[in-house]
Design an enzyme around this catalytic site. Structure first.
Site, PDB file in Angstrom:
ATOM      1  N   ASP A  43       0.826  -1.221   0.000  1.00 26.32           N
ATOM      2  CA  ASP A  43       0.000   0.000   0.000  1.00 26.32           C
ATOM      3  C   ASP A  43       0.854   1.262   0.000  1.00 26.32           C
ATOM      4  O   ASP A  43       0.343   2.348   0.235  1.00 26.32           O
ATOM      5  CB  ASP A  43      -0.927  -0.003   1.223  1.00 26.32           C
ATOM      6  CG  ASP A  43      -0.153   0.032   2.537  1.00 26.32           C
ATOM      7  OD1 ASP A  43       1.094  -0.037   2.496  1.00 26.32           O
ATOM      8  OD2 ASP A  43      -0.789   0.136   3.598  1.00 26.32           O
ATOM      9  N   LYS A 198      16.800  37.346 -14.025  1.00 30.65           N
ATOM     10  CA  LYS A 198      15.869  36.271 -14.402  1.00 30.65           C
ATOM     11  C   LYS A 198      14.486  36.555 -13.846  1.00 30.65           C
ATOM     12  O   LYS A 198      14.361  37.044 -12.734  1.00 30.65           O
ATOM     13  CB  LYS A 198      16.402  34.940 -13.828  1.00 30.65           C
ATOM     14  CG  LYS A 198      15.484  33.756 -13.977  1.00 30.65           C
ATOM     15  CD  LYS A 198      16.048  32.517 -13.255  1.00 30.65           C
ATOM     16  CE  LYS A 198      15.492  32.374 -11.854  1.00 30.65           C
ATOM     17  NZ  LYS A 198      15.904  31.120 -11.194  1.00 30.65           N
ATOM     18  N   ARG A 200      10.609  34.679 -13.176  1.00 34.14           N
ATOM     19  CA  ARG A 200       9.878  33.405 -13.192  1.00 34.14           C
ATOM     20  C   ARG A 200       8.401  33.696 -13.352  1.00 34.14           C
ATOM     21  O   ARG A 200       7.713  33.991 -12.369  1.00 34.14           O
ATOM     22  CB  ARG A 200      10.094  32.684 -11.856  1.00 34.14           C
ATOM     23  CG  ARG A 200      11.145  31.597 -11.940  1.00 34.14           C
ATOM     24  CD  ARG A 200      10.949  30.535 -10.875  1.00 34.14           C
ATOM     25  NE  ARG A 200      12.197  29.832 -10.625  1.00 34.14           N
ATOM     26  CZ  ARG A 200      12.738  28.965 -11.444  1.00 34.14           C
ATOM     27  NH1 ARG A 200      12.154  28.693 -12.587  1.00 34.14           N
ATOM     28  NH2 ARG A 200      13.880  28.381 -11.145  1.00 34.14           N
ATOM     29  N   ASP A 226      25.470  28.384  -9.304  1.00 34.13           N
ATOM     30  CA  ASP A 226      24.147  28.387  -8.668  1.00 34.13           C
ATOM     31  C   ASP A 226      24.184  27.384  -7.520  1.00 34.13           C
ATOM     32  O   ASP A 226      25.095  26.555  -7.443  1.00 34.13           O
ATOM     33  CB  ASP A 226      23.070  27.996  -9.698  1.00 34.13           C
ATOM     34  CG  ASP A 226      21.715  28.587  -9.345  1.00 34.13           C
ATOM     35  OD1 ASP A 226      21.543  29.068  -8.214  1.00 34.13           O
ATOM     36  OD2 ASP A 226      20.815  28.554 -10.208  1.00 34.13           O
ATOM     37  N   ASP A 230      17.846  22.310 -11.155  1.00 33.54           N
ATOM     38  CA  ASP A 230      16.664  21.448 -11.047  1.00 33.54           C
ATOM     39  C   ASP A 230      16.222  21.065 -12.458  1.00 33.54           C
ATOM     40  O   ASP A 230      16.746  20.125 -13.045  1.00 33.54           O
ATOM     41  CB  ASP A 230      15.578  22.190 -10.255  1.00 33.54           C
ATOM     42  CG  ASP A 230      14.362  21.323  -9.988  1.00 33.54           C
ATOM     43  OD1 ASP A 230      14.310  20.191 -10.492  1.00 33.54           O
ATOM     44  OD2 ASP A 230      13.431  21.778  -9.293  1.00 33.54           O
TER      45      ASP A 230
HETATM   46  C1  R5P Z   1      16.553  29.529  -7.562  1.00 33.15           C
HETATM   47  O1  R5P Z   1      16.363  30.386  -6.724  1.00 33.15           O
HETATM   48  C2  R5P Z   1      17.642  28.511  -7.430  1.00 33.15           C
HETATM   49  O2  R5P Z   1      18.820  29.068  -6.925  1.00 33.15           O
HETATM   50  C3  R5P Z   1      17.925  27.837  -8.753  1.00 33.15           C
HETATM   51  O3  R5P Z   1      18.378  28.805  -9.669  1.00 33.15           O
HETATM   52  C4  R5P Z   1      16.705  27.191  -9.318  1.00 33.15           C
HETATM   53  O4  R5P Z   1      15.975  26.528  -8.322  1.00 33.15           O
HETATM   54  C5  R5P Z   1      17.105  26.214 -10.401  1.00 33.15           C
HETATM   55  O5  R5P Z   1      15.923  25.668 -10.921  1.00 33.15           O
HETATM   56  P1  R5P Z   1      15.812  25.275 -12.440  1.00 33.15           P
HETATM   57  O6  R5P Z   1      17.043  24.482 -12.777  1.00 33.15           O
HETATM   58  O7  R5P Z   1      14.542  24.450 -12.512  1.00 33.15           O
HETATM   59  O8  R5P Z   1      15.683  26.529 -13.240  1.00 33.15           O
END
Ligand code: R5P
Length: 323
Positions: A43, A198, A200, A226, A230
């Site tokens: 489960d 940048k 978002r 960075d 992600d």
């Molecule tokens: C944002 O504030 C983080 O420092 C990274 O730049 C961000 O989380 C990276 O995410 P992704 O690769 O999806 O753009």
């Protein structure tokens, strides 16, 4: 490695998210790899059992909370609870990567303060302290009312740059929120700094509006720093904009390789020569794009565990990065 109490060296217990790293840490510490049975029932509920006697021991539960984040988080909490109930003298939750860290503020109405909730859960589960690496924001330490040792893995990246022979470069922050960290790298590497503005428009989507300090980029090699990659949107969009402004070779550096969704494809297609990340997040045998280089944080983590166990200062380990 040497321990002040040789009869009872630390015990490192691996969660399934971080078995490879935990094994490397045990090797560095010259201690046996801790026995844990972790499984899921039909489960989907998680079951954990510590296989050795840990009564009176100094225990380190190693588990990153990357994808599947909720499952790994639950396993971490259960391992802490099991260690506590097995009469460990002290339990340290070791999160090489602290998931949910980007949800650290109420930036819109009626949302959860997830990072704070995770901190509460780890504490309530029975952790005495936390050891983690490059939190998305240092202030998350304040969400805990137990000691947090916050390691910075930047020195590993800096050492790599120094040995790589890359010359005549400029450091770039891929967004404004990351400027402090990037400036730190620029100062240490004695390089000029440029900043990507940048935006978002929505989660996991990023757009480059402008580059502050464009003149530093033209005709130079570029190192983007960075804290994490992600979906790789941030770093790849930055690389395209930098190439348009005349950057030569572009390198991307990050401590945490989350690498979710379209990350591999984006990294392969982006004008980035090399992507350097660490193993705070296990890639679980995934075949990484050829341009991705993985560095190990195991020596840093092992030294931190040795120092915590011996009641020595941990901050000496990352002096270089803490400005
Ligand atoms: C944002 O504030 C983080 O420092 C990274 O730049 C961000 O989380 C990276 O995410 P992704 O690769 O999806 O753009």
């Amino acid at each position: 490695m040497s321990f002040s109490n040789n009869d009872k060296p630390p015990v490192v217990l691996p969660g399934r998210a971080s078995t490879d790293l935990a094994r490397e840490v045990c090797h560095q510490l010259e201690i046996p790899y801790g026995g844990v049975e972790s499984k899921n029932f039909s489960d989907s509920e998680t079951f954990v059992k510590i296989l050795d006697n840990i009564r009176g021991r100094d225990v380190y539960v190693v588990q990153s909370t990357h994808q599947p984040a909720n499952e790994y988080l639950m396993e971490l909490l259960l391992l802490i609870d099991a260690a506590r109930r097995a009469s460990a003298e002290r339990v340290t939750a070791v999160l090489p990567y602290f998931g949910y860290a980007r949800q650290d503020r109420k930036d819109q109405g009626r949302v959860a303060l997830s990072a704070k909730l995770i901190a509460n859960l780890i504490t309530v589960a029975g952790a005495d302290r936390v050891l983690t690496i490059d939190l998305h924001s240092g202030q998350i330490q304040g969400f805990f009312d137990i000691p947090v040792d916050h390691l910075l893995a930047g020195s590993i990246l800096v050492e790599y740059v120094r040995k790589s022979g890359i010359e005549d470069f400029c450091v770039v922050s891929p967004d404004v929120g990351n400027v402090k960290l990037a400036r730190n790298y620029a100062n240490i590497l004695k390089a000029p700094l440029a900043i990507v503005d940048k935006r978002r428009p929505r989660p996991n989507v990023s757009e480059v509006m402008a580059i502050i300090g464009e003149r530093e980029v033209e005709g130079k090699n570029v190192l983007i720093f960075d804290d994490m990659i992600d979906t790789a949107g941030t770093i790849c969009n930055a690389s395209h904009a930098l190439r348009d402004r005349g950057a030569k070779d572009i390198y991307a550096f990050a401590v945490h390789g989350v690498l979710s969704g379209p990350a591999f494809e984006r990294l392969e297609q982006a004008p980035i020569k090399e992507v350097v990340i660490t193993n705070t997040i296990s890639q679980h045998g995934r075949e990484l794009p050829a341009k991705v280089k993985l560095l190990s944080v195991a020596p840093l983590m092992a030294q931190a565990i040795e120092r915590i166990h011996n009641h020595q200062s941990v901050s000496d380990l990352f002096k270089m990065m803490s400005h």
